[in-house]
Enzyme design. Structure first.
Site, PDB file in Angstrom:
ATOM      1  N   ALA A  46       0.845  -1.316   0.014  1.00 16.02           N
ATOM      2  CA  ALA A  46       0.008  -0.093   0.106  1.00 16.02           C
ATOM      3  C   ALA A  46       0.879   1.299  -0.014  1.00 16.02           C
ATOM      4  CB  ALA A  46      -0.977   0.120   1.073  1.00 16.02           C
ATOM      5  N   ARG A  56      -4.934   0.128  -9.214  1.00 13.13           N
ATOM      6  CA  ARG A  56      -5.705  -0.929  -8.276  1.00 13.13           C
ATOM      7  C   ARG A  56      -6.591  -0.210  -7.154  1.00 13.13           C
ATOM      8  NH1 ARG A  56      -1.090  -4.327  -5.438  1.00 13.13           N
ATOM      9  NH2 ARG A  56      -2.773  -5.929  -5.502  1.00 13.13           N
ATOM     10  N   GLN A  98       4.019 -13.343  -1.975  1.00 13.25           N
ATOM     11  CA  GLN A  98       4.576 -12.290  -1.536  1.00 13.25           C
ATOM     12  C   GLN A  98       5.444 -12.527  -0.281  1.00 13.25           C
ATOM     13  OE1 GLN A  98       1.671 -11.959  -2.675  1.00 13.25           O
ATOM     14  NE2 GLN A  98       1.005 -10.065  -3.807  1.00 13.25           N
ATOM     15  N   ASP A 139      -3.995  -2.445   3.820  1.00 14.22           N
ATOM     16  CA  ASP A 139      -4.375  -1.618   2.525  1.00 14.22           C
ATOM     17  C   ASP A 139      -5.143  -0.610   2.934  1.00 14.22           C
ATOM     18  OD1 ASP A 139      -3.272  -4.468   1.727  1.00 14.22           O
ATOM     19  OD2 ASP A 139      -2.640  -2.972   0.112  1.00 14.22           O
ATOM     20  N   LYS A 158      -3.959  -8.430   2.500  1.00 17.97           N
ATOM     21  CA  LYS A 158      -3.853  -9.458   1.602  1.00 17.97           C
ATOM     22  C   LYS A 158      -4.867 -10.587   2.065  1.00 17.97           C
ATOM     23  CE  LYS A 158      -1.863  -9.795  -1.339  1.00 17.97           C
ATOM     24  NZ  LYS A 158      -2.611  -9.409  -2.649  1.00 17.97           N
TER      25      LYS A 158
HETATM   26  O1  MRU Z   1      -0.959  -7.201  -3.583  1.00 21.31           O
HETATM   27  P1  MRU Z   1       0.031  -6.603  -2.746  1.00 21.31           P
HETATM   28  O2  MRU Z   1       1.200  -7.324  -2.646  1.00 21.31           O
HETATM   29  O3  MRU Z   1       0.208  -5.189  -2.878  1.00 21.31           O
HETATM   30  O4  MRU Z   1      -0.747  -6.577  -1.252  1.00 21.31           O
HETATM   31  C1  MRU Z   1       0.106  -6.078  -0.180  1.00 21.31           C
HETATM   32  C2  MRU Z   1      -0.472  -6.384   1.219  1.00 21.31           C
HETATM   33  O5  MRU Z   1      -1.686  -6.991   1.403  1.00 21.31           O
HETATM   34  C3  MRU Z   1       0.309  -5.700   2.264  1.00 21.31           C
HETATM   35  O6  MRU Z   1       0.153  -6.454   3.311  1.00 21.31           O
HETATM   36  C4  MRU Z   1      -0.021  -4.383   2.494  1.00 21.31           C
HETATM   37  O7  MRU Z   1      -0.285  -3.372   1.274  1.00 21.31           O
HETATM   38  C5  MRU Z   1       0.651  -3.478   3.424  1.00 21.31           C
HETATM   39  S1  MRU Z   1       2.123  -3.256   2.760  1.00 21.31           S
HETATM   40  C6  MRU Z   1       3.260  -2.255   4.229  1.00 21.31           C
END
Ligand code: MRU
Length: 344
Positions: A48, A89, A195, A236, A247
């Site tokens: 995010a 997104r 991830q 997010d 996520k």
């Molecule tokens: O789809 P992504 O990899 O962008 O999802 C990221 C996440 O869900 C993270 O946990 C969230 O953005 C926090 S990042 C500090």
């Protein structure tokens, strides 16, 4: 400290391509807002706070050659950039927060366009600097809650890669490790895009923090065996009442943590809060291509005719959360009240 993206002296956005990690460390040089939008959509840059920062730089790249433009033409360009970058997104609110910050600088009354463009550059740099500072403060606040000899479970990647550097959830892990309190980090693999296995494990490896990767469906087992002392994740989008989008898989972890009496910590900067909505059900959840589920590491693992459902995020209701850690301090339940106080 790893800085996963930066504006270089030629005004190009340089970023570590997260699609290729951990096998290859490839730095991309992006020159146009369209390239930045594509990098966000395809997860070359992700997490995010990092997508907010990338969008701010993308916005600047899109106006930097408009110094001679009339004000109306310039503002039309800015609206196009907000739309282009904002449609990449839908879930992480940091993206829209950063674009609104850029827009309000762009709309600054009466300043000549070339001066506004300089201000936009400074604003994008400031967004990144502020995020790094926020991460360091969150780490300090969060680490104070981590017990000695902690075995911490984390999901996805909320590390340096997902922010200006240092990380949110992993910032807390880093700081707690520095303080000698981390025995082990359980890294959820985080299907479908891995991830956790690819990025969090890579960061743990670089920092020398002891970790073990588990498949997502092993979390319940390790908790039931008494092997987890705390769950720490990023976010997010957080609503005014403290529901948290993160996520996909985070919600299931929170239910498991509650069942096993394990504290569940969410770590996120104030730029992740969306006070315009109360309930998690109002958060737009991104659905991604079904191929991400139907294939593994680029290879099809399902019958040719199979279809899949691929929501990229889920919502954890506030009642499952023990702490929300921000750069301004630790919030505790009831979150509707503590969030209101934080922003008043
Ligand atoms: O789809 P992504 O990899 O962008 O999802 C990221 C996440 O869900 C993270 O946990 C969230 O953005 C926090 S990042 C500090």
């Amino acid at each position: 400290m790893l800085k996963p993206l930066y504006l270089d002296k030629n005004d190009e956005l340089v970023l570590l391509d997260q699609r290729r990690l951990p096998l290859e460390e490839v730095w991309l040089r992006l020159r146009t807002p369209e390239e930045v939008a594509e990098a966000i959509k395809t997860l070359a840059v992700r997490g995010a706070p990092a997508i907010g920062i990338a969008a701010a730089y993308g916005f600047y790249l899109g106006v930097k050659d408009y110094k001679e433009a009339a004000r109306e033409e310039f503002l039309k360009r800015c609206r196009y950039l907000r739309e282009l970058l904002g449609s990449t997104r839908p879930t992480a609110v940091n993206l829209f927060w950063a674009l609104e910050r850029m827009m309000s600088v762009a709309e600054y009354p009466v300043s000549p366009v070339h001066k506004i463009i300089n201000k936009l550059r400074a604003e994008a740099l400031r967004i990144q600097e502020e995020d790094l500072e926020a991460c360091i403060n969150m780490a300090r606040h969060g680490a104070s809650l981590v017990p000695k000899n902690a075995r911490i479970l984390t999901h996805c990647n909320a590390g340096a890669l997902a922010t200006a550097g240092y990380g949110t959830a992993l910032g807390v892990v880093r700081k707690a490790h520095e303080e000698g309190k981390v025995e082990l980090v359980w890294v959820d693999e985080t299907r479908p895009l891995l991830q956790g296995a690819r990025l969090t494990a890579w960061e743990m490896e670089k920092e020398g923090i002891p970790y073990k990767v588990i498949c997502d469906n092993m979390a319940g087992y390790v908790m039931s065996k008494g092997l987890v002392d705390m769950v720490i994740v990023g976010a997010d989008r957080i609503t005014a009442e403290g529901d948290v989008a993160n996520k996909i898989g985070t919600y299931a972890l929170a239910v498991l943590a509650k069942h096993h009496g394990i504290p569940f910590m969410v770590v996120a900067p104030t730029s992740t809060f969306d006070l315009s909505i109360k309930k998690g059900s109002e958060i737009p959840i991104e659905e991604r291509k079904e191929e991400e589920v139907l294939c593994f590491a680029g290879k099809r693992t399902t019958p040719q005719k199979a279809h899949a459902f691929n929501p990229a995020f889920d919502v954890t209701p506030s009642e499952l959360i023990s702490y929300i850690v921000t750069e301004k301090g630790v919030l505790r339940p009831p979150f509707a009240k503590s969030i209101k106080e934080l922003f008043s």
